[in-house]
Motif scaffolding. Structure first.
Motif, PDB file in Angstrom:
ATOM      1  N   ARG A 197       0.827  -1.206   0.000  1.00 41.18           N
ATOM      2  CA  ARG A 197       0.000   0.000   0.000  1.00 41.18           C
ATOM      3  C   ARG A 197       0.864   1.261   0.000  1.00 41.18           C
ATOM      4  O   ARG A 197       0.524   2.265  -0.631  1.00 41.18           O
ATOM      5  CB  ARG A 197      -0.933   0.004   1.212  1.00 41.18           C
ATOM      6  CG  ARG A 197      -1.966  -1.108   1.181  1.00 41.18           C
ATOM      7  CD  ARG A 197      -3.001  -0.937   2.277  1.00 41.18           C
ATOM      8  NE  ARG A 197      -3.968  -2.033   2.261  1.00 41.18           N
ATOM      9  CZ  ARG A 197      -5.037  -2.092   3.041  1.00 41.18           C
ATOM     10  NH1 ARG A 197      -5.278  -1.108   3.906  1.00 41.18           N
ATOM     11  NH2 ARG A 197      -5.867  -3.115   2.982  1.00 41.18           N
TER      12      ARG A 197
ATOM     13  N   LYS B 170       0.830   4.130  -2.874  1.00 41.92           N
ATOM     14  CA  LYS B 170       0.635   5.545  -2.548  1.00 41.92           C
ATOM     15  C   LYS B 170       1.748   6.397  -3.143  1.00 41.92           C
ATOM     16  O   LYS B 170       1.512   7.514  -3.614  1.00 41.92           O
ATOM     17  CB  LYS B 170       0.581   5.729  -1.033  1.00 41.92           C
ATOM     18  CG  LYS B 170       0.263   7.161  -0.602  1.00 41.92           C
ATOM     19  CD  LYS B 170       0.171   7.279   0.905  1.00 41.92           C
ATOM     20  CE  LYS B 170      -0.234   8.704   1.317  1.00 41.92           C
ATOM     21  NZ  LYS B 170       0.660   9.743   0.805  1.00 41.92           N
TER      22      LYS B 170
ATOM     23  N   LEU C   8      -5.414  -3.340  -1.820  1.00 40.06           N
ATOM     24  CA  LEU C   8      -4.792  -2.029  -1.609  1.00 40.06           C
ATOM     25  C   LEU C   8      -5.738  -1.064  -0.920  1.00 40.06           C
ATOM     26  O   LEU C   8      -5.354   0.057  -0.594  1.00 40.06           O
ATOM     27  CB  LEU C   8      -4.349  -1.447  -2.960  1.00 40.06           C
ATOM     28  CG  LEU C   8      -3.295  -2.269  -3.719  1.00 40.06           C
ATOM     29  CD1 LEU C   8      -3.040  -1.668  -5.097  1.00 40.06           C
ATOM     30  CD2 LEU C   8      -1.996  -2.352  -2.923  1.00 40.06           C
ATOM     31  N   SER C   9      -6.988  -1.487  -0.689  1.00 43.84           N
ATOM     32  CA  SER C   9      -7.962  -0.667   0.030  1.00 43.84           C
ATOM     33  C   SER C   9      -8.937  -1.577   0.752  1.00 43.84           C
ATOM     34  O   SER C   9      -9.262  -2.661   0.267  1.00 43.84           O
ATOM     35  CB  SER C   9      -8.706   0.244  -0.952  1.00 43.84           C
ATOM     36  OG  SER C   9      -9.770   0.920  -0.311  1.00 43.84           O
TER      37      SER C   9
END
Length: 467
Positions: free
Chosen positions: A269, A273, A346-347
């Motif tokens: 992650r 970002k 990732l979320s």
């Protein structure tokens, strides 16, 4: 009111905006609501507006089911800002729309936008090489002429010219087909094909053709590696090494043996970002502000899959090489991440594919001036790019072949006019070939009609067929 497909053409974003407003006003249920001991007629709650508009956008073929509820709320914020809706007390503009129970209504005035009057860019005429045009600084008066001995034949020729029996000879100059000429041919034929695929009478309303760099088109067509990725002549415009490493890490997860990656939880992650922050800080989208209207027009062809692919192939060929390369690498990474089941989420709240679209849509496509449907249009285009990136970001082979054949033909015509005697030897016509090779021009005897009526017989070698 039934939704319709808004096809390619000028002001497509404005046409879509007006259609969505009309559909929303026609489909939004209005009824009496009470708020703080007071009743309000013909109004609706904010959450009800989100439900209605979200369903409308999802079933509309111009946008599709991938439109999220969050995107719908953002569109309603723009509705409030542009006085498409107002609160029950008549306030709008500076108010903030939230997905809650606040009451809104439609204003009595028409919220539809008028179509902007765009200044005409003017049609750019691409001049093809004129082989008869003398080079700059060259004149016939200063060309040295070799003196000749006068004889009866020469006197007769000059006398014939003087009395008008024979047309006078004119000195003809021939120019070579330069690299600049070839680039202009690429630009002219590429734009002509794009106009035909979009079905437009002119590209003027969606593109200023003067801003199209012919050198960019040629570089994108020929400067490619084995994977079809553009190779840049200016290495300073390459992506930073650390960003490339981060993109490769997620695209090839978990096989990133060349990278010394930590093993802490949430590492992927943090890498994601980093990539999002880098592309989010760019001043201009990868598809550039100049080509915004072109790509929005292409979105009107998505129902015709093959035409949409070709239109996007050609449109992406117009990009600066560094933009095209970054687009190729980014969309390929997005597609691989979306399909990679081994990559941790990732979320927590958004599925991976939707996250890719939300994270990178704006850095791929947006307008210079804030447009009301930017996010929805960009999301639609990026989704299509992810699903078809290998075809879209490759060089259109049919276009390339036709241009190359045209250039070869022009070069042949130039050679023929400049060196006619040599051309006759290298490229003989049927007439000149008959003179040079008389044995090849022997006519075959006509087939007798009685021979056609005979039944078929096996072929037998005879003396008459011996070579």
């Amino acid at each position: 009111m039934e939704p319709r497909l808004v096809g390619p053409g000028p002001y497509r974003a404005t046409r879509l905006w007006n259609e969505i407003i009309e559909l929303f006003r026609a489909g939004m249920p209005l009824r009496k609501h009470r708020c703080r001991f007071k009743s309000y007629e013909r109004c609706f709650k904010a959450s009800e507006a989100v439900d209605c508009l979200h369903e409308l956008l999802g079933s509309n073929q111009n946008f599709g089911p991938e439109v999220t509820r969050n995107q719908t709320v953002k569109l309603l914020k723009k509705f409030l800002k542009n006085h498409v809706i107002e609160d029950v007390k008549g306030r709008w503009g500076k108010e903030d729309f939230q997905d809650d129970g606040h009451l809104y209504r439609f204003p009595p005035s028409s919220p539809l936008k008028s179509y902007p009057k765009k200044p005409s860019c003017g049609k750019e005429v691409i001049k093809f090489p004129d082989w008869n045009e003398p080079k700059a600084g060259t004149s016939q008066e200063h060309i040295p002429v070799k003196s000749v001995m006068m004889n009866s034949e020469m006197w007769y020729k000059r006398h014939s010219i003087a009395i008008g029996e024979v047309p006078a000879c004119k000195l003809v100059f021939r120019r070579e087909l330069t690299q600049r000429n070839i680039e202009e041919i690429w630009k002219s034929m590429t734009l002509s094909r794009l106009q035909k695929v979009l079905g437009l009478d002119s590209l003027d309303e969606v593109l200023d053709t003067k801003l199209v760099n012919s050198n960019h088109i040629v570089q994108n067509a020929y400067n490619v590696n084995k994977q079809g990725i553009v190779t840049l002549e200016d290495k300073s415009k390459e992506l930073p090494h650390w960003i490339l490493s981060a993109m490769k890490c997620l695209a090839n997860w978990p096989s990133c043996s060349d990278l010394k990656q930590p093993t802490y939880s949430g590492f992927e992650r943090d890498v994601f970002k980093t990539i999002v922050d880098y592309f989010g800080q760019t001043k201009e989208p990868l598809l550039t502000f100049h080509f915004f209207d072109v790509f929005v027009s292409v979105l009107g062809l998505l129902q015709k899959h093959s035409k949409a692919i070709e239109a996007l192939q050609i449109s992406c060929l117009l990009l600066p090489p560094e933009n095209r390369k970054r687009l190729q690498l980014l969309v390929r990474m997005m597609a691989r991440i979306s399909l990679n089941k081994d990559l941790p989420p990732l979320s927590e709240s958004v599925r991976t594919r939707t996250l890719m679209v939300q994270a990178f849509s704006r850095c791929i496509l947006c307008s210079k001036d804030e447009m009301d449907l930017d996010e929805l249009l960009a999301a639609k285009l990026v989704s299509f790019l992810m699903d078809n990136y290998q075809e879209i970001l490759s060089v259109p082979s049919a276009l390339k072949s036709s241009i190359e054949e045209h250039v070869v033909q022009l070069q042949r015509v130039q050679f023929q006019k400049s060196y006619p005697e040599v051309y006759r030897v290298r490229f003989p016509t049927p007439e000149t070939e008959a003179v040079l090779f008389p044995e090849r021009n022997k006519r075959k005897p006509p087939i007798l009609m009685w021979a056609l009526k005979k039944p078929f017989q096996p072929f037998h070698r005879t003396r008459s067929f011996r070579m």
